[in-house]
Design a protein around this motif. Structure first.
Motif, mmCIF file in Angstrom:
data_model
loop_
_atom_site.group_PDB
_atom_site.id
_atom_site.type_symbol
_atom_site.label_atom_id
_atom_site.label_comp_id
_atom_site.label_asym_id
_atom_site.label_seq_id
_atom_site.Cartn_x
_atom_site.Cartn_y
_atom_site.Cartn_z
ATOM 1 N N VAL A 60 0.848 -1.188 0.000
ATOM 2 C CA VAL A 60 0.000 0.000 0.000
ATOM 3 C C VAL A 60 0.883 1.238 0.000
ATOM 4 N N GLY A 61 0.608 2.150 -0.915
ATOM 5 C CA GLY A 61 1.331 3.423 -0.968
ATOM 6 C C GLY A 61 0.429 4.559 -0.534
ATOM 7 N N THR A 62 0.980 5.468 0.282
ATOM 8 C CA THR A 62 0.222 6.614 0.782
ATOM 9 C C THR A 62 0.961 7.900 0.446
ATOM 10 N N GLY A 63 0.214 8.896 -0.070
ATOM 11 C CA GLY A 63 0.790 10.222 -0.323
ATOM 12 C C GLY A 63 1.743 10.252 -1.492
ATOM 13 N N LEU A 64 1.474 9.480 -2.553
ATOM 14 C CA LEU A 64 2.340 9.497 -3.720
ATOM 15 C C LEU A 64 2.161 10.785 -4.500
#
Length: 565
Positions: A60-64
């Motif tokens: 999970v990626g956050t704030g890309l």
């Protein structure tokens, strides 16, 4: 009263603006976010699986950054305890191309790259993979080579990173990590006629789960990138062709450097020249090196689609295009032909046992000119010629070993190849040759399994040592080995020389021939004639005996040659 109210209006506006500015300065959600992703996490963070079981893990990626075009995750783990497979690009990276490579036994390098466009959002699922647990392990991100790539091809740091703990248990348990959006705040300003302004901030959170992680958007890590994937991919197709048809099925395998695409093996069917191509694989744009593994019996002679050096072709992958590399192989073998021939050393020929001049032959014991000659003219001596081909005859060798013709001879080799068995037809001496067989370039040792009654006396086409001949095989050429066997040597060694039979008593000589009547004497001298010595005609038969012996000897020689032919 009206004048006082008018004075309060400017003061009220100033108070509201100052309050809003102070609140905005104190709220992190109103500030401009720092450059780079906020965090990159495994979900779940812990799993418990029975040994050999699998589960699906999500990254999970956050704030890309908006529109990121690629993501790379360097996952470090014990590749024996845990196995990563089946990567897929999902969520905000759905539609991107997945790639996987090993990192020299330290783990796996996963990536998602867009051929066109970019991520559909800045927060969400990026990639999934299948995790197989064989033993307890901990999966971590290598911060130096875990990052995102912006639309401007700049590195977007991955932010804070977590770990995934894997334990072995009876049943799998999963602890999910919630993706929590930021809270939403609503501000209401209420003017009061008395000149006192009250500002009320009401926070309305929309979270549905209780987060287990506190996310800090401050990045202090400056990554050093050693492997930056190209933003776009191309397709690589590898083919294989032969210069000559092979009678067997041949399989060729290929390798690429770590991080490169995995090339499927190619099988070229028997009787096919090719080219035969493997399925196309995705490859990063740029240079790629493909090496054909060494295949027994073949050598790489040329290649198309790139630059050949040894067994390696270097080609250029262009984004959105297909690059085809074709390896051409030539058979690295020669042809071996094995032959068999019989040769008699003539133990019973002229001058041998039972031959002319030998025991029982012309001039031997019991033969013409030996003991017990024919005797007086008209008599018969003992065994003058003997049976043809038999003991005390014109020669044993003429018939010796003929029964061994028709035997089958087999061979063994090192290295192992199959040499067809050879059968010499009855009545022939050979050489008789087996069909040629393909043999790898180099030396080969061929051993004859010699049948009973044969002796290997020589080999042509190689170096003989005992019953083994060693030959050198050259690519594209035919080497012939001829094994020459003599069945007479063994039989000669086994032949029992019989003693000559006892000489019989000589027959009584024939009565002497009557003397010719004396010549008529003159009548006056008839009474006084003296008896004379009789003349024996046999005293003149020496010349006739010599002529007879010579004729018999010539006949024996002619008969011997006729039998050999």
């Amino acid at each position: 009263m009206r004048r006082a109210w008018r004075g309060l209006i400017p003061r009220l506006l100033v108070t509201v603006l100052v309050s809003l500015m102070a609140f905005a300065a104190a709220s992190p959600f109103m500030a401009t976010p720092a450059y780079g992703a906020t965090s990159t996490n495994f979900s779940p963070t812990t799993v418990t699986l029975p040994a050999g079981s699998t589960t699906t893990v999500t990254i999970v990626g956050t704030g890309l950054a908006a529109g990121d075009t690629a993501a790379q995750f360097d996952i470090r783990h014990n590749t024996t305890n845990t196995v990563i497979s089946a990567p897929a690009c999902v969520g905000i990276f759905a539609g991107a191309n997945p790639n996987q490579a090993t990192t020299a036994g330290q783990g796996d390098l996963l990536a998602c790259t867009f051929a066109a466009g970019g991520a559909s959002g800045t927060t969400g699922n990026v990639m999934t993979f299948t995790l197989t647990a064989n033993a307890a392990d901990t999966l971590t991100f290598n911060a130096a080579t875990t990052f995102y790539l912006t639309a401007a091809f700049a590195t977007d740091p991955a932010g804070t990173l977590n770990t995934l703990a894997v334990t072995i248990g009876a049943a799998p348990t999963v602890t999910p990590t919630a993706t929590v959006p930021g809270p939403t705040f609503t501000f209401t300003a209420t003017p009061v006629a008395t000149g006192v302004v009250t500002t009320t901030a009401t926070a309305t959170p929309t979270r549905t789960n209780t987060p287990t992680n506190t996310l800090t958007p401050t990045n202090t890590l400056t990554p050093t990138n050693t492997l930056t994937p190209a933003p776009n991919n191309g397709t690589l197709v590898v083919c294989n062709a032969l210069t000559a048809v092979s009678t067997a099925v041949n399989t060729f395998t290929f390798t690429t450097p770590p991080g490169g695409p995995a090339i499927p093996a190619i099988t070229v069917p028997a009787g096919t020249l090719g080219p035969v191509c493997a399925a196309g694989v995705s490859a990063f744009a740029g240079s790629v090196a493909v090496t054909e593994a060494t295949t027994t019996g073949f050598a790489v002679t040329s290649a198309t689609g790139g630059t050949l050096s040894g067994n390696t072709v270097t080609a250029t992958i262009t984004a959105g295009q297909t690059t085809t590399i074709t390896f051409t192989n030539a058979a690295n073998t020669g042809t071996l032909v094995v032959c068999k021939q019989l040769q008699f050393t003539n133990p019973g020929g002229i001058g041998g046992i039972g031959g002319i001049g030998g025991i029982g032959g012309i001039g031997g014991i019991g033969g013409i000119g030996g003991l017990n000659p024919p005797g007086p003219l008209g008599g018969i001596g003992f065994n003058p010629l003997g049976p043809v081909g038999g003991l005390n005859g014109l020669g044993i060798g003429g018939g010796l070993g003929q029964g061994l013709q028709g035997s089958t001879v087999t061979f063994t080799t090192s290295p192992v190849v199959t040499i067809p068995a050879i059968t010499i037809p009855a009545g022939q001496l050979g050489p008789v040759c087996a069909a040629g067989v393909a043999v790898p370039v180099g030396t080969i040792a061929v051993t004859e399994v010699v049948p009973a009654g044969f002796t290997l006396i020589s080999v042509t086409g190689g170096t003989q040592s005992g019953n083994t001949a060693t030959a050198t095989i050259t690519a594209g050429t035919t080497t012939t080995l001829t094994f020459v066997n003599d069945p007479g040597l063994n039989n000669q060694a086994q032949l029992i020389i019989l003693p000559p039979p006892p000489l019989p008593l000589l027959p009584p000589p024939p009565p002497p021939l009557l003397a010719p009547p004396p010549p008529l004497a003159p009548p006056m001298a008839a009474a006084a004639a003296a008896p004379g010595v009789p003349i024996i005609p046999e005293s003149d038969s020496v010349t006739l005996l010599a002529i007879g012996l010579a004729a018999i000897g010539g006949f024996a020689v002619l008969r011997r040659r006729f039998r050999q032919s």
